[in-house]
Scaffold this motif. Structure first.
Motif, PDB file in Angstrom:
ATOM      1  N   ALA A  15      12.370  30.488  47.184  1.00 58.49           N
ATOM      2  CA  ALA A  15      12.468  31.382  46.022  1.00 58.49           C
ATOM      3  C   ALA A  15      13.851  31.302  45.388  1.00 58.49           C
ATOM      4  O   ALA A  15      13.998  31.310  44.162  1.00 58.49           O
ATOM      5  CB  ALA A  15      12.175  32.822  46.452  1.00 58.49           C
ATOM      6  N   HIS A  16      14.848  31.195  46.238  1.00 62.71           N
ATOM      7  CA  HIS A  16      16.238  31.085  45.760  1.00 62.71           C
ATOM      8  C   HIS A  16      16.417  29.824  44.919  1.00 62.71           C
ATOM      9  O   HIS A  16      16.976  29.861  43.815  1.00 62.71           O
ATOM     10  CB  HIS A  16      17.161  31.074  46.987  1.00 62.71           C
ATOM     11  N   LEU A  17      15.888  28.696  45.412  1.00 57.25           N
ATOM     12  CA  LEU A  17      16.037  27.429  44.696  1.00 57.25           C
ATOM     13  C   LEU A  17      15.210  27.413  43.421  1.00 57.25           C
ATOM     14  O   LEU A  17      15.613  26.849  42.404  1.00 57.25           O
ATOM     15  CB  LEU A  17      15.649  26.257  45.600  1.00 57.25           C
ATOM     16  N   GLN A  18      14.066  28.078  43.484  1.00 60.66           N
ATOM     17  CA  GLN A  18      13.229  28.124  42.300  1.00 60.66           C
ATOM     18  C   GLN A  18      13.919  28.947  41.200  1.00 60.66           C
ATOM     19  O   GLN A  18      13.869  28.611  40.025  1.00 60.66           O
ATOM     20  CB  GLN A  18      11.883  28.751  42.654  1.00 60.66           C
ATOM     21  N   ARG A  19      14.581  29.996  41.596  1.00 55.95           N
ATOM     22  CA  ARG A  19      15.238  30.877  40.624  1.00 55.95           C
ATOM     23  C   ARG A  19      16.475  30.219  40.027  1.00 55.95           C
ATOM     24  O   ARG A  19      16.748  30.316  38.842  1.00 55.95           O
ATOM     25  CB  ARG A  19      15.627  32.190  41.319  1.00 55.95           C
ATOM     26  N   LEU A  20      17.253  29.536  40.870  1.00 54.92           N
ATOM     27  CA  LEU A  20      18.570  29.074  40.417  1.00 54.92           C
ATOM     28  C   LEU A  20      18.725  27.555  40.362  1.00 54.92           C
ATOM     29  O   LEU A  20      19.692  27.056  39.793  1.00 54.92           O
ATOM     30  CB  LEU A  20      19.650  29.640  41.345  1.00 54.92           C
ATOM     31  N   GLY A  21      17.803  26.827  40.967  1.00 57.26           N
ATOM     32  CA  GLY A  21      17.984  25.380  41.034  1.00 57.26           C
ATOM     33  C   GLY A  21      18.960  25.025  42.142  1.00 57.26           C
ATOM     34  O   GLY A  21      19.551  25.903  42.764  1.00 57.26           O
ATOM     35  N   PRO A  22      19.145  23.719  42.370  1.00 57.22           N
ATOM     36  CA  PRO A  22      20.003  23.302  43.480  1.00 57.22           C
ATOM     37  C   PRO A  22      21.477  23.599  43.191  1.00 57.22           C
ATOM     38  O   PRO A  22      21.871  23.793  42.044  1.00 57.22           O
ATOM     39  CB  PRO A  22      19.767  21.795  43.555  1.00 57.22           C
ATOM     40  N   MET A  23      22.272  23.592  44.266  1.00 54.97           N
ATOM     41  CA  MET A  23      23.708  23.780  44.110  1.00 54.97           C
ATOM     42  C   MET A  23      24.278  22.586  43.358  1.00 54.97           C
ATOM     43  O   MET A  23      23.928  21.452  43.643  1.00 54.97           O
ATOM     44  CB  MET A  23      24.369  23.836  45.483  1.00 54.97           C
ATOM     45  N   PRO A  24      25.175  22.814  42.418  1.00 54.01           N
ATOM     46  CA  PRO A  24      25.752  21.690  41.678  1.00 54.01           C
ATOM     47  C   PRO A  24      26.685  20.891  42.576  1.00 54.01           C
ATOM     48  O   PRO A  24      27.291  21.431  43.486  1.00 54.01           O
ATOM     49  CB  PRO A  24      26.535  22.373  40.565  1.00 54.01           C
ATOM     50  N   ALA A  25      26.793  19.583  42.296  1.00 52.56           N
ATOM     51  CA  ALA A  25      27.640  18.722  43.133  1.00 52.56           C
ATOM     52  C   ALA A  25      29.025  18.555  42.511  1.00 52.56           C
ATOM     53  O   ALA A  25      29.533  17.446  42.381  1.00 52.56           O
ATOM     54  CB  ALA A  25      26.963  17.371  43.333  1.00 52.56           C
ATOM     55  N   LEU A  26      29.617  19.658  42.086  1.00 53.28           N
ATOM     56  CA  LEU A  26      30.951  19.577  41.476  1.00 53.28           C
ATOM     57  C   LEU A  26      31.995  19.184  42.507  1.00 53.28           C
ATOM     58  O   LEU A  26      31.981  19.693  43.620  1.00 53.28           O
ATOM     59  CB  LEU A  26      31.361  20.957  40.923  1.00 53.28           C
ATOM     60  N   PRO A  27      32.928  18.294  42.142  1.00 56.39           N
ATOM     61  CA  PRO A  27      34.034  18.023  43.067  1.00 56.39           C
ATOM     62  C   PRO A  27      34.978  19.222  43.140  1.00 56.39           C
ATOM     63  O   PRO A  27      34.963  20.095  42.263  1.00 56.39           O
ATOM     64  CB  PRO A  27      34.733  16.820  42.441  1.00 56.39           C
ATOM     65  N   SER A  28      35.788  19.229  44.195  1.00 56.07           N
ATOM     66  CA  SER A  28      36.646  20.373  44.497  1.00 56.07           C
ATOM     67  C   SER A  28      37.470  20.851  43.303  1.00 56.07           C
ATOM     68  O   SER A  28      37.469  22.024  42.945  1.00 56.07           O
ATOM     69  CB  SER A  28      37.570  19.999  45.661  1.00 56.07           C
ATOM     70  N   GLY A  29      38.172  19.920  42.666  1.00 50.79           N
ATOM     71  CA  GLY A  29      39.075  20.300  41.587  1.00 50.79           C
ATOM     72  C   GLY A  29      38.336  20.985  40.449  1.00 50.79           C
ATOM     73  O   GLY A  29      38.780  22.006  39.914  1.00 50.79           O
ATOM     74  N   ALA A  30      37.163  20.442  40.086  1.00 54.32           N
ATOM     75  CA  ALA A  30      36.388  21.006  38.978  1.00 54.32           C
ATOM     76  C   ALA A  30      35.865  22.390  39.328  1.00 54.32           C
ATOM     77  O   ALA A  30      35.835  23.299  38.496  1.00 54.32           O
ATOM     78  CB  ALA A  30      35.228  20.072  38.639  1.00 54.32           C
ATOM     79  N   LEU A  31      35.481  22.546  40.577  1.00 56.33           N
ATOM     80  CA  LEU A  31      34.959  23.830  41.037  1.00 56.33           C
ATOM     81  C   LEU A  31      36.040  24.909  40.937  1.00 56.33           C
ATOM     82  O   LEU A  31      35.810  26.010  40.400  1.00 56.33           O
ATOM     83  CB  LEU A  31      34.536  23.653  42.501  1.00 56.33           C
ATOM     84  N   ILE A  32      37.218  24.587  41.426  1.00 58.67           N
ATOM     85  CA  ILE A  32      38.309  25.560  41.378  1.00 58.67           C
ATOM     86  C   ILE A  32      38.682  25.865  39.927  1.00 58.67           C
ATOM     87  O   ILE A  32      38.915  27.017  39.558  1.00 58.67           O
ATOM     88  CB  ILE A  32      39.519  25.048  42.198  1.00 58.67           C
ATOM     89  N   ALA A  33      38.669  24.838  39.082  1.00 57.61           N
ATOM     90  CA  ALA A  33      38.991  25.053  37.668  1.00 57.61           C
ATOM     91  C   ALA A  33      37.972  25.984  37.014  1.00 57.61           C
ATOM     92  O   ALA A  33      38.328  26.871  36.231  1.00 57.61           O
ATOM     93  CB  ALA A  33      39.050  23.713  36.936  1.00 57.61           C
ATOM     94  N   GLU A  34      36.686  25.804  37.334  1.00 57.89           N
ATOM     95  CA  GLU A  34      35.650  26.694  36.791  1.00 57.89           C
ATOM     96  C   GLU A  34      35.910  28.139  37.198  1.00 57.89           C
ATOM     97  O   GLU A  34      35.799  29.059  36.391  1.00 57.89           O
ATOM     98  CB  GLU A  34      34.261  26.290  37.317  1.00 57.89           C
ATOM     99  N   LEU A  35      36.225  28.326  38.470  1.00 63.38           N
ATOM    100  CA  LEU A  35      36.452  29.684  38.965  1.00 63.38           C
ATOM    101  C   LEU A  35      37.662  30.314  38.304  1.00 63.38           C
ATOM    102  O   LEU A  35      37.651  31.486  37.922  1.00 63.38           O
ATOM    103  CB  LEU A  35      36.673  29.659  40.480  1.00 63.38           C
ATOM    104  N   GLU A  36      38.730  29.526  38.173  1.00 60.62           N
ATOM    105  CA  GLU A  36      39.928  30.059  37.525  1.00 60.62           C
ATOM    106  C   GLU A  36      39.616  30.463  36.088  1.00 60.62           C
ATOM    107  O   GLU A  36      40.006  31.535  35.634  1.00 60.62           O
ATOM    108  CB  GLU A  36      41.063  29.030  37.589  1.00 60.62           C
ATOM    109  N   ALA A  37      38.875  29.596  35.379  1.00 66.46           N
ATOM    110  CA  ALA A  37      38.565  29.891  33.976  1.00 66.46           C
ATOM    111  C   ALA A  37      37.624  31.086  33.851  1.00 66.46           C
ATOM    112  O   ALA A  37      37.617  31.785  32.839  1.00 66.46           O
ATOM    113  CB  ALA A  37      37.948  28.664  33.314  1.00 66.46           C
TER     114      ALA A  37
END
Ligand SMILES: Cc1cc2nc3c(=O)[nH]c(=O)nc-3n(C[C@H](O)[C@H](O)[C@H](O)COP(=O)(O)O)c2cc1C
Ligand code: SF4
Ligand code: SF4
Lengths: 405, 72
Positions: A15-37
């Motif tokens: 149900a979780h995957l159906q609602r949100l789709g799979p986890m994105p495969a963002l690399p570390s730097g991009a992930l942290i940048a998204e969170l900061e922004a």
């Protein structure tokens, strides 16, 4: 509703995957940048920027960091973390997995309050649905009951040595934590929100919120309302919105406790339009803390309610630091005498002096939070405290209804 | 740069010796635990501060270079 389930029971992986789709495969730097922004702020109480904390750990990790998902939730008036873990365990797990990838951690610990049985069972079940490589890297550690067990150095100390008392800092956990390794201690709601931001991007999160506030969050609303419980809001919603979400106020209400036992009292009439959002509240000398909103019925004496809170906080001292051990119990004792209309001369003055003195004088922030609560009470219930110093209660007092766990 | 007095609150057991040796910066609360005046240690009392640090029987006091504060 992103964080609260509509249906009863824990959401399954499917149900979780159906609602949100799979986890994105963002690399570390991009992930942290998204969170900061995104501007996401921590939800365990201090409101520290999540992205900045991930970066601080990532810089020290050298591949060997640890993620500690904090679901201790020792705050007696808060239910939001256990509700979140019970309803959306996979979102919390996603957040922890993303954090581990971002900071360079192999090991993930879910530190969950022992009294939150439903939440623990849901997490255990959810982990069992995950592939073996996830299961091998994660474990659930049962946090002992107590207000201070959820403090970050106490959590690390418990995992390391079975002792849930805070340790002297520095080093802070992000420098040296579990097994001596840099450790990201992050509240479970913060992790769940990080998992949503990773999927949808910072612009999604920035697009939510009222006024200047950005994002969403969980509140636990209790006291004189018709439907106490956990509510999800867009940040910047007002105190009156929170009351409405909880089915409206029940009877006459004069004051509200914001942020929990570590937060402070506020005058309801002054703050009815208060935006619920950490920065806006900080600007008014208030705190969102862990999202507790507790309405105090007008028939309840603020001095008595405060004496109960202070007695609880004093009882929760980890009994290591003199100013916390002796200061808090002295403040609580004087507050009890005031509440019971058996004040000794000078009790009120001593409370004022002691509350100033204990601030900043513990190994952890426990005395600071307790003193801040006391000082807010002295402001909001100023006349009542003076009355009680003269052994007179200004409220036609009913027994206080602040639930003490 | 300068030096600040730091205290390990878990170690300190309220002997109060430090307040005797460094009354310029340390007073005691109602239970005998030190209250340290905030801010840098003025050069004029650095020597006294060192003596207080050395005298603490449980090594709870130290003089530290001012570090960048990290929010908790
Ligand atoms: C006495 C005390 C108790 C705390 N209890 C909790 C708790 O139960 N859960 C929690 O997430 N944070 C708790 N905190 C805050 C943690 O130390 C830490 O700041 C937090 O888990 C970091 O996560 P966040 O940045 O996502 O908020 C407590 C802090 C103090 C001083
Ligand atoms: S300040 Fe209080 S709760 Fe915190 S470590 Fe010291 S004695 Fe324990
Ligand atoms: S001398 Fe040491 S133990 Fe005694 S009060 Fe001062 S810091 Fe605490």
């Amino acid at each position: 509703m992103e964080l609260i389930a509509r249906a009863a029971g824990a959401e399954s992986l499917a149900a979780h995957l159906q609602r949100l789709g799979p986890m994105p495969a963002l690399p570390s730097g991009a992930l942290i940048a998204e969170l900061e922004a995104s501007g996401l702020l921590g939800r365990g109480g201090a409101g520290f920027p999540v992205g900045r904390k991930w970066r601080a750990v990532a810089e020290r990790a050298a591949g060997g960091a640890v993620v500690l998902a904090n679901g201790a939730e020792g705050e007696p008036l808060s239910l939001k973390d256990r509700s979140l873990m019970a309803a959306r365990p996979h979102l919390v797990i996603d957040g922890a997995l993303l954090a581990a990838r971002a900071v360079g951690a192999n090991d993930i610990i879910f530190y969950v309050g022992g009294e939150h049985a439903t939440a623990q069972a849901a997490l255990r079940q959810a982990l069992a649905e995950r592939p073996g490589d996830v299961r091998r890297r994660t474990r659930i550690v049962t946090a002992p009951a107590g207000y201070v067990s959820g403090e970050e150095s106490a959590a690390v100390h418990y995992v390391n040595a079975g002792d849930a008392r805070p340790t002297t800092t520095p080093p802070r956990p992000f420098e040296r934590g579990v097994g001596g390794r840099p450790t990201l201690v992050q509240n479970v709601e913060s992790l769940a929100l990080a998992a949503l931001i990773a999927r949808r991007g910072h612009a999604w999160y920035q697009g939510l919120g009222h006024g200047r506030a950005r994002g969403i969050g969980l509140l636990t609303v209790s006291g004189a309302v018709n439907r106490a419980g956990v509510h999800e809001i867009e940040l910047g919603a007002t105190l009156s919105d929170a009351a409405a979400a909880a089915g409206g106020l029940r009877g006459d209400v004069r004051a509200v406790l914001l942020g929990g036992y570590f937060g402070g009292w506020a005058d309801l009439h002054e703050q009815w339009g208060l935006p619920l959002d950490a920065p806006s509240m900080r600007a008014r000398g208030l705190a969102l803390g862990c999202g507790v909103v507790h309405f105090l019925a007008s028939g309840t004496c603020g001095v008595e309610a405060t004496a109960q809170l202070m007695t609880y906080l004093a009882s929760q001292s980890a009994r290591q630091c003199g100013p916390c051990v002796f200061g808090l119990s002295a403040i609580a004792g004087a507050a009890q005498r005031l509440a019971a209309q058996s004040a000794q001369p000078g009790d009120l003055d001593r409370i004022i002096r002691w509350s100033r003195q204990v601030t900043g004088r513990g190994a952890c922030h426990h005395p600071d939070g307790a003193a801040a609560l006391m000082q807010s009470a002295l402001q909001v219930f100023a006349d009542d405290f003076v009355g009680h110093q003269h052994r007179r209660c200004l409220t036609i007092s009913q027994p206080a209804r602040v639930a003490v766990a | 740069m300068g030096e600040v007095l730091e205290i390990d609150r878990i170690r300190c057991d309220g002997h109060g010796l430090c307040a005797e040796l460094l009354p310029e910066l340390i007073s005691l609360d109602d239970w005998g635990y030190p209250i340290i005046k905030p801010g840098k240690v003025p050069p004029s009392v650095v020597e006294h501060a060192r003596r207080a640090v050395d005298a603490c029987p449980v090594l709870a006091l130290r003089l530290a270079r001012t570090a960048a504060a990290v929010a908790r």
